[in-house]
Design a protein around this motif. Structure first.
Motif, mmCIF file in Angstrom:
data_model
loop_
_atom_site.group_PDB
_atom_site.id
_atom_site.type_symbol
_atom_site.label_atom_id
_atom_site.label_comp_id
_atom_site.label_asym_id
_atom_site.label_seq_id
_atom_site.Cartn_x
_atom_site.Cartn_y
_atom_site.Cartn_z
ATOM 1 N N THR A 43 0.914 -1.170 -0.064
ATOM 2 C CA THR A 43 -0.006 0.024 0.010
ATOM 3 C C THR A 43 0.805 1.268 -0.191
ATOM 4 N N CYS A 44 1.835 1.191 0.887
ATOM 5 C CA CYS A 44 2.496 2.488 0.978
ATOM 6 C C CYS A 44 4.060 2.716 0.282
ATOM 7 N N GLY A 45 4.086 1.431 -0.281
ATOM 8 C CA GLY A 45 5.854 1.593 -0.977
ATOM 9 C C GLY A 45 6.713 1.315 0.091
ATOM 10 N N SER A 46 7.894 1.802 -0.232
ATOM 11 C CA SER A 46 9.085 1.653 0.587
ATOM 12 C C SER A 46 9.014 2.293 1.905
ATOM 13 N N VAL A 47 9.461 1.393 2.792
ATOM 14 C CA VAL A 47 9.371 1.959 4.325
ATOM 15 C C VAL A 47 10.673 1.283 5.039
ATOM 16 N N GLU A 48 11.035 2.325 6.182
ATOM 17 C CA GLU A 48 12.188 2.065 6.756
ATOM 18 C C GLU A 48 11.618 1.408 8.019
ATOM 19 N N LEU A 49 12.323 0.080 8.455
ATOM 20 C CA LEU A 49 11.946 -0.318 9.786
ATOM 21 C C LEU A 49 13.400 -0.541 10.512
ATOM 22 N N HIS A 50 13.098 -0.836 11.951
ATOM 23 C CA HIS A 50 13.857 -1.077 12.659
ATOM 24 C C HIS A 50 14.088 -2.551 12.717
ATOM 25 N N ALA A 51 15.147 -3.460 13.140
ATOM 26 C CA ALA A 51 15.208 -4.800 13.091
ATOM 27 C C ALA A 51 14.027 -5.344 14.141
ATOM 28 N N GLU A 52 13.778 -4.816 15.163
ATOM 29 C CA GLU A 52 12.848 -5.237 16.261
ATOM 30 C C GLU A 52 11.458 -5.267 15.654
ATOM 31 N N ARG A 53 11.134 -4.529 14.439
ATOM 32 C CA ARG A 53 9.781 -4.501 13.881
ATOM 33 C C ARG A 53 9.468 -5.535 12.921
ATOM 34 N N LEU A 54 10.659 -6.514 12.486
ATOM 35 C CA LEU A 54 10.433 -7.504 11.831
ATOM 36 C C LEU A 54 10.679 -8.816 12.411
ATOM 37 N N LEU A 55 9.982 -9.929 11.845
ATOM 38 C CA LEU A 55 10.119 -11.353 12.044
ATOM 39 C C LEU A 55 10.395 -12.018 11.065
ATOM 40 N N LEU A 56 11.400 -12.887 11.218
ATOM 41 C CA LEU A 56 11.895 -13.843 10.037
ATOM 42 C C LEU A 56 11.621 -15.116 10.420
ATOM 43 N N VAL A 57 10.573 -15.812 9.539
ATOM 44 C CA VAL A 57 10.119 -17.178 9.844
ATOM 45 C C VAL A 57 10.846 -18.112 8.908
ATOM 46 N N GLU A 58 11.741 -18.993 9.487
ATOM 47 C CA GLU A 58 12.579 -19.782 8.620
ATOM 48 C C GLU A 58 11.876 -21.301 8.759
ATOM 49 N N CYS A 59 11.608 -21.408 7.622
ATOM 50 C CA CYS A 59 10.965 -22.865 7.489
ATOM 51 C C CYS A 59 11.786 -23.924 7.117
ATOM 52 N N ARG A 95 4.489 -4.949 10.419
ATOM 53 C CA ARG A 95 3.180 -4.256 10.661
ATOM 54 C C ARG A 95 3.889 -2.922 9.967
ATOM 55 N N CYS A 96 3.375 -2.423 8.876
ATOM 56 C CA CYS A 96 3.872 -1.057 8.109
ATOM 57 C C CYS A 96 3.418 -0.080 8.920
ATOM 58 N N PRO A 97 4.425 0.800 9.198
ATOM 59 C CA PRO A 97 4.455 2.069 10.159
ATOM 60 C C PRO A 97 3.348 3.047 9.476
ATOM 61 N N GLY A 98 3.194 3.011 8.184
ATOM 62 C CA GLY A 98 2.294 4.105 7.635
ATOM 63 C C GLY A 98 0.830 3.803 7.669
ATOM 64 N N CYS A 99 0.561 2.350 7.158
ATOM 65 C CA CYS A 99 -0.973 2.053 6.954
ATOM 66 C C CYS A 99 -1.493 1.077 8.110
ATOM 67 N N ARG A 100 -0.446 0.552 8.817
ATOM 68 C CA ARG A 100 -0.552 -0.259 9.872
ATOM 69 C C ARG A 100 -1.000 -1.818 9.730
ATOM 70 N N GLU A 101 -0.923 -1.887 8.525
ATOM 71 C CA GLU A 101 -1.367 -3.264 7.676
ATOM 72 C C GLU A 101 -0.312 -4.398 7.973
ATOM 73 N N ASP A 102 -0.567 -5.642 8.434
ATOM 74 C CA ASP A 102 0.495 -6.740 8.597
ATOM 75 C C ASP A 102 0.836 -6.912 7.016
ATOM 76 N N VAL A 103 2.273 -6.999 6.736
ATOM 77 C CA VAL A 103 2.820 -7.470 5.517
ATOM 78 C C VAL A 103 3.690 -8.664 5.828
ATOM 79 N N ARG A 104 3.651 -9.481 4.866
ATOM 80 C CA ARG A 104 4.298 -10.927 4.755
ATOM 81 C C ARG A 104 4.867 -10.984 3.435
#
Length: 142
Positions: free
Chosen positions: A21-37, A48-57
């Motif tokens: 929705t928002c395009g490019s966003v800047e995040l700190h590492a603690e705002r992401l989760l890597l799920v290794e399968c 979670r996008c800081p702009g639109c608050r949507e969960d992004v995968r």
């Protein structure tokens, strides 16, 4: 300690990610989760996008996984049981089997989490680890 030289621990790296929705966003590492399968092609990262608050995968190919790991992103392992990857020789589901499943899912007395856990003893699943993003934590009952 030399005040003109920044402390390595004090340097905070940002990670660029893309929100649909928002395009490019800047995040700190603690705002992401890597799920290794265990099936590498199924690995993903989420935020979670800081702009639109949507969960992004997003898919996490090996180059992305390496970058996120170097930046200190939290990793959650996702173990897919071998049985889930086996080829099934059974034919397609019949209309009766689909109807039975729908009726069971619609029954409010059906405990879906317990049903899923009973079907795969010892199976693990990625926890919903987004409590840091204003979402209530859901305890894993399995």
């Amino acid at each position: 300690m030399n005040p003109s030289v920044p402390d390595r621990e004090a340097i905070v790296h940002t990670i660029s990610a893309t929100c649909p929705t928002c395009g490019s966003v800047e995040l700190h590492a603690e705002r992401l989760l890597l799920v290794e399968c265990t099936v590498r092609e199924w690995s993903y990262y989420t935020f979670r996008c800081p702009g639109c608050r949507e969960d992004v995968r997003r898919e996490a190919p090996s180059s992305t996984r390496r970058l996120l790991l170097r930046r200190g992103v939290e990793v959650e392992p996702w173990h897919v049981p071998a049985e889930a990857l086996e080829r099934r020789e059974a034919g397609p589901l019949t209309a009766d089997e689909v109807l039975d499943a729908v009726l069971q899912l619609r029954d409010p007395a059906t405990d879906l989490v317990a049903l899923a856990c009973a079907a795969r003893p010892g199976a693990t699943r990625p926890a919903q680890r987004l409590e840091a993003f204003d979402r209530p934590e859901h305890p894993d009952v399995c």
